[in-house]
Every structure is written in C-alpha cells, then in structure tokens.
Design a protein around this motif. Structure first.
Motif, PDB file in Angstrom:
ATOM      1  N   TYR A  32      20.635  54.700 -32.486  1.00 21.68           N
ATOM      2  CA  TYR A  32      19.805  54.451 -33.668  1.00 21.68           C
ATOM      3  C   TYR A  32      18.332  54.556 -33.291  1.00 21.68           C
ATOM      4  CZ  TYR A  32      24.073  53.051 -35.973  1.00 21.68           C
ATOM      5  OH  TYR A  32      25.326  53.064 -36.520  1.00 21.68           O
ATOM      6  N   ARG A  33      17.564  55.231 -34.159  1.00 21.40           N
ATOM      7  CA  ARG A  33      16.143  55.452 -33.877  1.00 21.40           C
ATOM      8  C   ARG A  33      15.246  54.510 -34.675  1.00 21.40           C
ATOM      9  NH1 ARG A  33      15.988  60.885 -32.215  1.00 21.40           N
ATOM     10  NH2 ARG A  33      13.941  60.440 -31.309  1.00 21.40           N
ATOM     11  N   GLU A  34      15.769  53.990 -35.778  1.00 22.86           N
ATOM     12  CA  GLU A  34      14.953  53.175 -36.684  1.00 22.86           C
ATOM     13  C   GLU A  34      15.691  51.896 -37.050  1.00 22.86           C
ATOM     14  OE1 GLU A  34      13.711  53.591 -41.323  1.00 22.86           O
ATOM     15  OE2 GLU A  34      13.048  55.231 -40.015  1.00 22.86           O
ATOM     16  N   VAL A  35      14.968  50.775 -37.075  1.00 18.38           N
ATOM     17  CA  VAL A  35      15.547  49.509 -37.525  1.00 18.38           C
ATOM     18  C   VAL A  35      14.715  48.970 -38.678  1.00 18.38           C
ATOM     19  CG1 VAL A  35      16.643  48.872 -35.342  1.00 18.38           C
ATOM     20  CG2 VAL A  35      14.273  48.187 -35.767  1.00 18.38           C
ATOM     21  N   VAL A  36      15.392  48.293 -39.594  1.00 19.25           N
ATOM     22  CA  VAL A  36      14.737  47.645 -40.733  1.00 19.25           C
ATOM     23  C   VAL A  36      15.042  46.153 -40.646  1.00 19.25           C
ATOM     24  CG1 VAL A  36      14.428  47.629 -43.227  1.00 19.25           C
ATOM     25  CG2 VAL A  36      15.197  49.726 -42.088  1.00 19.25           C
ATOM     26  N   LEU A  37      14.012  45.344 -40.496  1.00 17.08           N
ATOM     27  CA  LEU A  37      14.195  43.893 -40.411  1.00 17.08           C
ATOM     28  C   LEU A  37      14.291  43.321 -41.825  1.00 17.08           C
ATOM     29  CD1 LEU A  37      11.630  43.020 -37.584  1.00 17.08           C
ATOM     30  CD2 LEU A  37      14.008  43.786 -37.382  1.00 17.08           C
ATOM     31  N   THR A  38      15.387  42.634 -42.108  1.00 15.90           N
ATOM     32  CA  THR A  38      15.615  42.129 -43.462  1.00 15.90           C
ATOM     33  C   THR A  38      15.929  40.637 -43.441  1.00 15.90           C
ATOM     34  OG1 THR A  38      18.000  42.584 -43.436  1.00 15.90           O
ATOM     35  CG2 THR A  38      16.565  44.355 -44.190  1.00 15.90           C
ATOM     36  N   GLY A  39      15.772  40.024 -44.587  1.00 15.91           N
ATOM     37  CA  GLY A  39      16.110  38.614 -44.753  1.00 15.91           C
ATOM     38  C   GLY A  39      16.021  38.268 -46.221  1.00 15.91           C
ATOM     39  N   ILE A  40      16.477  37.075 -46.575  1.00 14.92           N
ATOM     40  CA  ILE A  40      16.366  36.628 -47.955  1.00 14.92           C
ATOM     41  C   ILE A  40      14.903  36.355 -48.299  1.00 14.92           C
ATOM     42  CG2 ILE A  40      16.985  34.784 -49.578  1.00 14.92           C
ATOM     43  CD1 ILE A  40      19.269  36.727 -48.920  1.00 14.92           C
ATOM     44  N   HIS A  41      14.167  35.759 -47.362  1.00 22.26           N
ATOM     45  CA  HIS A  41      12.713  35.569 -47.523  1.00 22.26           C
ATOM     46  C   HIS A  41      12.085  35.825 -46.165  1.00 22.26           C
ATOM     47  CE1 HIS A  41       8.865  33.445 -48.434  1.00 22.26           C
ATOM     48  NE2 HIS A  41       9.075  34.034 -49.588  1.00 22.26           N
ATOM     49  N   LEU A  42      11.964  37.122 -45.853  1.00 24.41           N
ATOM     50  CA  LEU A  42      11.595  37.575 -44.516  1.00 24.41           C
ATOM     51  C   LEU A  42      10.289  36.951 -44.027  1.00 24.41           C
ATOM     52  CD1 LEU A  42      12.283  39.530 -42.170  1.00 24.41           C
ATOM     53  CD2 LEU A  42      10.987  41.293 -43.410  1.00 24.41           C
ATOM     54  N   SER A  43       9.340  36.752 -44.922  1.00 22.54           N
ATOM     55  CA  SER A  43       8.031  36.229 -44.523  1.00 22.54           C
ATOM     56  C   SER A  43       8.111  34.824 -43.940  1.00 22.54           C
ATOM     57  CB  SER A  43       7.074  36.223 -45.721  1.00 22.54           C
ATOM     58  OG  SER A  43       6.895  37.529 -46.211  1.00 22.54           O
ATOM     59  N   SER A  44       9.199  34.097 -44.234  1.00 19.33           N
ATOM     60  CA  SER A  44       9.361  32.734 -43.724  1.00 19.33           C
ATOM     61  C   SER A  44       9.967  32.698 -42.329  1.00 19.33           C
ATOM     62  CB  SER A  44      10.260  31.918 -44.674  1.00 19.33           C
ATOM     63  OG  SER A  44       9.627  31.719 -45.902  1.00 19.33           O
ATOM     64  N   TYR A  45      10.233  33.876 -41.758  1.00 12.93           N
ATOM     65  CA  TYR A  45      10.883  33.897 -40.445  1.00 12.93           C
ATOM     66  C   TYR A  45      10.132  33.007 -39.455  1.00 12.93           C
ATOM     67  CZ  TYR A  45      12.729  35.143 -35.960  1.00 12.93           C
ATOM     68  OH  TYR A  45      13.290  35.045 -34.711  1.00 12.93           O
ATOM     69  N   GLY A  46      10.890  32.136 -38.781  1.00 14.05           N
ATOM     70  CA  GLY A  46      10.353  31.342 -37.686  1.00 14.05           C
ATOM     71  C   GLY A  46       9.855  29.957 -38.054  1.00 14.05           C
ATOM     72  N   ILE A  47       9.702  29.648 -39.353  1.00 16.82           N
ATOM     73  CA  ILE A  47       9.126  28.339 -39.708  1.00 16.82           C
ATOM     74  C   ILE A  47      10.047  27.182 -39.331  1.00 16.82           C
ATOM     75  CG2 ILE A  47       7.760  29.318 -41.599  1.00 16.82           C
ATOM     76  CD1 ILE A  47       9.768  28.007 -43.548  1.00 16.82           C
ATOM     77  N   ASP A  48      11.319  27.482 -39.118  1.00 18.71           N
ATOM     78  CA  ASP A  48      12.281  26.428 -38.766  1.00 18.71           C
ATOM     79  C   ASP A  48      12.602  26.417 -37.273  1.00 18.71           C
ATOM     80  OD1 ASP A  48      13.423  29.003 -39.264  1.00 18.71           O
ATOM     81  OD2 ASP A  48      15.417  28.113 -39.171  1.00 18.71           O
ATOM     82  N   LEU A  49      12.023  27.312 -36.489  1.00 18.00           N
ATOM     83  CA  LEU A  49      12.317  27.365 -35.062  1.00 18.00           C
ATOM     84  C   LEU A  49      11.380  26.441 -34.287  1.00 18.00           C
ATOM     85  CD1 LEU A  49      12.856  31.216 -34.587  1.00 18.00           C
ATOM     86  CD2 LEU A  49      14.595  29.441 -34.876  1.00 18.00           C
ATOM     87  N   ASP A  50      11.856  25.955 -33.157  1.00 15.75           N
ATOM     88  CA  ASP A  50      11.077  25.006 -32.346  1.00 15.75           C
ATOM     89  C   ASP A  50       9.840  25.663 -31.741  1.00 15.75           C
ATOM     90  OD1 ASP A  50      12.956  23.084 -32.889  1.00 15.75           O
ATOM     91  OD2 ASP A  50      14.144  23.525 -31.100  1.00 15.75           O
ATOM     92  N   GLU A  51      10.035  26.855 -31.183  1.00 16.09           N
ATOM     93  CA  GLU A  51       8.914  27.496 -30.502  1.00 16.09           C
ATOM     94  C   GLU A  51       7.967  28.141 -31.502  1.00 16.09           C
ATOM     95  OE1 GLU A  51      12.384  30.465 -29.799  1.00 16.09           O
ATOM     96  OE2 GLU A  51      12.135  28.367 -30.370  1.00 16.09           O
ATOM     97  N   GLU A  52       6.770  28.458 -31.037  1.00 19.67           N
ATOM     98  CA  GLU A  52       5.756  29.084 -31.880  1.00 19.67           C
ATOM     99  C   GLU A  52       6.069  30.573 -32.007  1.00 19.67           C
ATOM    100  OE1 GLU A  52       2.960  27.969 -33.559  1.00 19.67           O
ATOM    101  OE2 GLU A  52       3.795  25.960 -33.244  1.00 19.67           O
ATOM    102  N   ILE A  53       6.864  30.919 -32.977  1.00 14.83           N
ATOM    103  CA  ILE A  53       7.175  32.331 -33.209  1.00 14.83           C
ATOM    104  C   ILE A  53       7.290  32.559 -34.702  1.00 14.83           C
ATOM    105  CG2 ILE A  53       9.685  31.962 -32.959  1.00 14.83           C
ATOM    106  CD1 ILE A  53       9.733  34.859 -31.764  1.00 14.83           C
ATOM    107  N   GLY A  54       6.685  33.624 -35.149  1.00 15.16           N
ATOM    108  CA  GLY A  54       6.775  34.022 -36.540  1.00 15.16           C
ATOM    109  C   GLY A  54       7.192  35.470 -36.629  1.00 15.16           C
ATOM    110  N   LEU A  55       7.081  36.050 -37.806  1.00 15.14           N
ATOM    111  CA  LEU A  55       7.525  37.420 -37.999  1.00 15.14           C
ATOM    112  C   LEU A  55       6.754  38.399 -37.112  1.00 15.14           C
ATOM    113  CD1 LEU A  55       9.357  39.362 -39.543  1.00 15.14           C
ATOM    114  CD2 LEU A  55       7.610  39.474 -41.334  1.00 15.14           C
ATOM    115  N   LEU A  56       5.462  38.187 -36.944  1.00 14.30           N
ATOM    116  CA  LEU A  56       4.661  39.099 -36.129  1.00 14.30           C
ATOM    117  C   LEU A  56       5.156  39.125 -34.685  1.00 14.30           C
ATOM    118  CD1 LEU A  56       2.287  41.012 -35.773  1.00 14.30           C
ATOM    119  CD2 LEU A  56       0.791  39.010 -35.497  1.00 14.30           C
ATOM    120  N   GLU A  57       5.446  37.952 -34.125  1.00 14.18           N
ATOM    121  CA  GLU A  57       5.939  37.890 -32.739  1.00 14.18           C
ATOM    122  C   GLU A  57       7.314  38.550 -32.625  1.00 14.18           C
ATOM    123  OE1 GLU A  57       2.687  35.404 -33.304  1.00 14.18           O
ATOM    124  OE2 GLU A  57       4.609  35.215 -34.361  1.00 14.18           O
TER     125      GLU A  57
END
Length: 431
Positions: A190-215
């Motif tokens: 595969y050459r291309e990936v598409v990152l998806t989610g129900i509310h993709l912009s919220s990625y990482g807000i529930d994780l312990d470490e400092e990581i968001g969508l950009l990281e």
C-alpha cells in the motif's frame, strides 16, 4: 467450511471494521462469499446516522434472513447499539454485536453455535467505556489506498446527531498500534493511508502521554513505503497556525482537507451546537491556503435545519460561495429520533429542503469546475489505482494528491505506481 457473507453500511470507520471482521474470519478458516443466497452466516455492520440509515439496516437484515432462513444473521454496530434499551430489536436477528464487541466476533459465533440460544446479545454500555476496541488490518478491499481507524467516539453532541449515543465517548488507538498496522500495510504494497475516526480531531485527548493528531501523523510519516497520508474529516478548531505549518513541512501529507461546516450561518450553527462561527471557520481555510498552494478544501452542508429561514439559507449559500470549496457535499436535514433537533420547532418542509439543496448542488458543481481549471497545465503526481473504459478505450485511473480524479493512457502496467503528468495534456480530469 462455513460460508460467511458480510455487508457494510455507513462511514469509513464502519468499512474499516467490516474489513477487519472479514480478515478475522478468513484467519479462522471461514470462507468469505458474496452477499447473496447460499451463505451460512450473514453479518451486517449497521448504521444509524439517519432514520434512512436505520431503515436500510433493517432492510439488509431482512434480506439476509430471506436469502437463507436457516442461516445465522448477525447485526453489528451502530443501529443495534442505538436500540440497546429495547428488549426486542428485530425478530430476524440471531446475534446482536454492539460497538466495541466486534473484536470478539469469533468467540461469539462459537458460543452461539454451541448453545443454540434464541438470540445472543453482546452489548456494553458504550457511553461509559474508556476502552478502545483493537481491530487490525493487513489488507483492504482497495489495492493502493488503505483506510485506518485510529479513533472512536465523540464528545461534541451536535443537536442533530445520534452518533455520540451509538459510539460513546472519545477513545484513541495507541500510536504504536497505528504505526505497526501502517508498517504491515506498507509491506503489503500500500502506498497511501487515510487516517479516519468518528471525531478524528479529538485523537489523543484521552491518552496519558502528550500526543495528539499531529504527533500521530508525524509517526506515520516516518514509515518507509508509505508515500501519501490523507486525513479524514477534521473539526475546524484543530487548524491552528502550528498545525497547518507543521503539516506543510511533511511532504507525504496530501493537501486535501475535509473541514465539516454544516452551515455558513452563525444562528444556524448555534442551534446545531457547532462550536465555531463562520468567521472562525473562514480563518481556518485561510490558514490552510497560506501554507499549501491551492489545497483541496471539501465540506458538508446541511440544508433545511429546523428554523432555517430564507435569510439564514442565503447567508449559508453566500458563505459557501465565499470559501470556494473544491467539493461540497449537500445533505437535506433528516429528522433523527433521539436528538434535540428532532423536537425543535419550525421544521422545514421537504419541498423547501429540496429547492435549497438544488441551489447548493449547482453552486458546488460550479466551484468544483473552477478549482479543477486551476490545475489545467500543471504537472502533478498521480497514484494509479485501476483501469476503466472511457470512450471505447481502456485507460488508467488515479487521483492526484488533491484527490482530483484523472485518466492516463499507457501501454505499460501502471497499477499502484505514482506517475507524473500534465493536466490537460497527459492527464484528463474525469468525474
């Protein structure tokens, strides 16, 4: 060997989960067959985003039962999750699998066949779970592009939307799990990936470490073999100066951004419980255009939301014209039982919705043509995906990084290759 037929309804997240269930079944020795007569097990991954989606889900379940009255009919996903409080969901269903339980599909099937119970329900209280459901893919139905689910749930509670009740609160997939899956997909070509989610912009807000969508994007960007990264639908508020600048410094990121709008009228946005106004939204589009040359900006707009006057619709139409999107997906407001909007006063008649929809669809086509004309004469890169017959001639079809669909003639086998060409000369835009 048991024959299993799967059918997916709804969004790209649902599609990912359906493919993950199929891969799970194949690994366990089940034979995957088309969704037609002759299967021993039918699995429908349902959708509940609108009342129409509910109806389609019921229709597919009844169709499965009709195709083989002796088969096991499995209803999975959002429609049945939203019906959780009802004692009886549908008499044609043998097994109910709610959200966050699809990972247990194999054991659920085994238990059902051993016990032969009347109806087996596997549901959890989706609104109080913090667990991300771990599903994995090494291949997808598409041969060049892979959609990857990285996030589930939503905390926004827009007044027209049932999804937070069917999907629960925000839950993020651990970054190492995402990267591992991307590596497997890259190894499989595969050459291309598409990152998806129900509310993709919220990625990482529930994780312990400092990581968001950009990281997360940066981590995926480092995977060898992946040459393009696309993003699913984004909430406008995630577009900051730092976010836009940082993405522009990552050459694999495609300049194709879907920013949900829903309305260009501030009063309508308030009733929708959207957490931005039109000027804030416009500023985000301006930021993306500052850091990317002619990025493809796409959006969704709802017409006929409760209380939408002619003046409010005109404000929304004028805003859509001002932003000048590449693609505008128009939806007539559909009353969804269980949401605040469903009981709002001043529901808009269907004929007015249809009229407003036609106006925006026409504007959308005009703006799409305007955007594509900008690329005439430009050299672009195209990821070739398949062949098709156009005008009696077989050509190769692919997409540019902006997701403009083009055709190219070649005697070579270009499948899954990235080729360069000039739009209007070597490459012809198609719809």
């Amino acid at each position: 060997m048991k024959k299993v037929a799967l059918h997916n309804l709804g969004c790209k997240v649902n599609a990912y989960e359906t493919e993950a269930m199929q891969e799970m079944l194949e690994g366990a020795g089940y034979e995957i067959v088309p969704f037609q007569e002759g299967a021993d097990i039918y699995i429908i991954n349902t959708c509940t985003v609108t009342n129409i989606a509910d109806r389609k889900s019921r229709q597919m379940l009844h169709r499965a039962r009709k195709m083989n009255p002796e088969a096991i009919v499995v209803a999975a996903g959002c429609y049945v999750q939203a019906q959780e409080a009802k004692e009886d969901i549908d008499p044609c269903i043998d097994i109910v699998i709610g959200n966050n339980k699809k990972q247990d599909l194999l054991s659920i099937l085994t238990e059902y066949e051993a016990q032969h119970s009347d109806v087996k329900k596997e549901m959890i209280d989706i609104n109080h779970t913090h667990e991300y459901e771990e599903l994995h893919l090494t291949k997808t139905g598409e041969h060049t592009r892979a959609y990857i689910k990285v996030q589930d749930g939503c905390n926004q509670f827009c007044s027209y939307c049932i999804i937070p009740y069917a999907r629960g609160r925000v839950r993020s997939r651990r970054p190492e799990s995402v990267v591992e899956e991307v590596r497997h997909l890259a190894a499989n070509g595969y050459r291309e990936v598409v990152l998806t989610g129900i509310h993709l912009s919220s990625y990482g807000i529930d994780l312990d470490e400092e990581i968001g969508l950009l990281e997360l994007i940066r981590a995926v960007h480092a995977v060898e073999g992946i040459e393009r990264i696309r993003l699913g639908s984004l909430e406008p508020r995630i577009i900051t100066e730092e976010f836009a600048r940082s993405l522009s410094e990552l050459p694999k990121v495609c300049p194709h951004f879907h920013l949900s709008l829903q309305s260009g009228c501030d009063e309508t946005l308030k009733r929708m419980n959207r957490r931005y106004n039109s000027e804030e939204y416009y500023e985000k589009c301006t930021l993306l255009r500052k850091y990317f040359q002619d990025p493809a900006l796409t959006t969704d707009v709802i017409v006929g939301f409760p209380g939408e006057t002619e003046e409010e619709f005109e404000a929304s139409r004028a805003f859509v014209e001002r932003v000048s999107f590449y693609e505008t997906h128009i939806f007539k407001y559909s009353r969804r039982e269980g949401t605040r909007a469903a009981v709002m006063k001043d529901q808009v008649p269907e004929q007015i919705k249809a009229k407003r929809s036609a106006v925006l669809i026409g504007l959308g086509h005009e703006k799409q043509n305007e955007y594509e004309r900008k690329y005439t004469g430009r050299e672009v890169e195209v990821l070739i995906e398949e062949t098709a017959e156009i005008g009696g001639k077989e050509v190769w079809i692919g997409h540019t990084k902006e997701y403009i669909k083009v055709a190219v003639s070649s005697e070579e086998n270009l499948q899954n290759r990235i080729v360069k060409g000039t739009v209007g000369k070597d490459l012809q835009i198609i719809h």
